[in-house]
Write an enzyme that holds these catalytic residues in place. Structure first.
Site, short mmCIF file in Angstrom:
data_model
loop_
_atom_site.label_atom_id
_atom_site.label_comp_id
_atom_site.label_asym_id
_atom_site.label_seq_id
_atom_site.Cartn_x
_atom_site.Cartn_y
_atom_site.Cartn_z
N ARG A 19 83.04 -14.54 -19.77
CA ARG A 19 81.72 -14.32 -19.18
C ARG A 19 81.85 -13.98 -17.70
O ARG A 19 82.56 -14.68 -16.97
CB ARG A 19 80.86 -15.57 -19.37
CG ARG A 19 79.37 -15.31 -19.18
CD ARG A 19 78.57 -16.59 -19.10
NE ARG A 19 78.91 -17.57 -20.10
CZ ARG A 19 78.31 -18.76 -20.17
NH1 ARG A 19 77.38 -19.09 -19.27
NH2 ARG A 19 78.66 -19.64 -21.10
N ARG B 149 42.98 -44.34 -28.19
CA ARG B 149 44.29 -44.48 -28.83
C ARG B 149 44.14 -44.63 -30.35
O ARG B 149 43.27 -45.36 -30.84
CB ARG B 149 45.03 -45.70 -28.29
CG ARG B 149 45.53 -45.53 -26.87
CD ARG B 149 46.27 -46.78 -26.41
NE ARG B 149 46.68 -46.66 -25.03
CZ ARG B 149 47.86 -46.24 -24.63
NH1 ARG B 149 48.76 -45.88 -25.53
NH2 ARG B 149 48.17 -46.18 -23.34
N ARG C 243 80.19 -22.82 -19.87
CA ARG C 243 80.64 -22.42 -18.54
C ARG C 243 81.44 -23.55 -17.89
O ARG C 243 81.35 -24.71 -18.29
CB ARG C 243 79.45 -22.02 -17.67
CG ARG C 243 78.48 -23.11 -17.32
CD ARG C 243 77.27 -22.55 -16.57
NE ARG C 243 76.34 -23.61 -16.17
CZ ARG C 243 76.42 -24.27 -15.03
NH1 ARG C 243 77.39 -23.99 -14.16
NH2 ARG C 243 75.55 -25.21 -14.72
#
Length: 234
Positions: free
Chosen positions: A72, A166, A13
């Site tokens: 479009r 961890r 676009r």
């Protein structure tokens, strides 16, 4: 069995927020959208390369690079319009004009903002899609040491790992990030689901450096570095 008719659809676009006229900004010697058009045209698998746009300037440029243009409408061109809506519109126009059944079309959705793919990536991703009989596929990259957090109700929480426990890097699960470069799906499934990904989903893994996209001005220099470093322009 009918052979798939593979179309690459590149939504482009005219409006953009982060970078004005982003889809036609110059990148390593040619307009941004031209990189994706060239990669699609260089594929051995694609029957048609389509650019869907609301911009006459982009349409003229993309046509000169060899793309089939679908105009479009404005209602599908705003910042809130989805890529899926633009692709559905393009498929409806293209299938009628070219007299091709939607059930015969496989869509290769390529984003112009991800120009670090290669033509070989397109072919290999499609081969993986067809060989494994996936309903849809996305490209991704491995991201090591990705530790995500969310901030909810004034509190930090780890999202994809447990900060209380961890793991060593070598013991952690491999993590993949959707890199926005390649999506593949059947036209009929998109019409039904209104989503680029549905059903049995597969992936095509690309190199870590191919994760980079162009959204902000600083991204242009970074992506151009990889284009030159990886000799994508040759």
């Amino acid at each position: 069995m009918t052979k798939d008719h593979v179309v690459a659809i590149i939504p482009a676009r005219g409006g953009s927020i982060g970078i004005p006229n982003k889809n036609i900004v110059q990148l390593a010697g040619k307009p941004l959208v031209a990189w994706t058009i060239d990669q699609a045209l260089g594929s051995k698998s694609i029957n048609e390369v389509i650019v869907s746009t609301d911009s006459k300037e982009i349409a003229t440029l993309a046509s000169s690079w060899g793309a089939y243009i679908i105009s479009r409408p404005k209602e599908l061109s705003g910042a809130e319009a989805s890529s899926e809506d633009a692709i559905i519109h393009a498929l409806e126009i293209y299938s009628k004009k070219c007299n091709i059944k939607l059930s015969d079309i496989v869509v290769m959705f390529l984003q112009a903002t991800s120009p670090l793919r290669k033509s070989d990536d397109i072919d290999l991703a499609l081969l993986q899609f067809q060989k494994n009989n996936y309903d849809s596929l996305f490209s991704c990259s491995i991201v090591p040491d990705l530790t995500l957090w969310t901030f909810v109700e004034d509190k930090w929480e780890s999202s994809n790992f447990d900060y209380r426990n961890r793991q060593m890097r070598q013991n952690s699960a491999t993590q993949y990030v959707e890199n926005g470069s390649i999506y593949i799906f059947r036209a009929k499934r998109l019409m039904r689901e209104k989503n680029r990904l549905s059903g049995r989903i597969g992936s095509y893994v690309m190199e870590p450096w191919q994760v980079h996209e162009i959204d902000e001005p600083d991204d242009l220099n970074l992506v151009e570095y990889f284009i030159n470093e990886k000799k994508l322009a040759e």
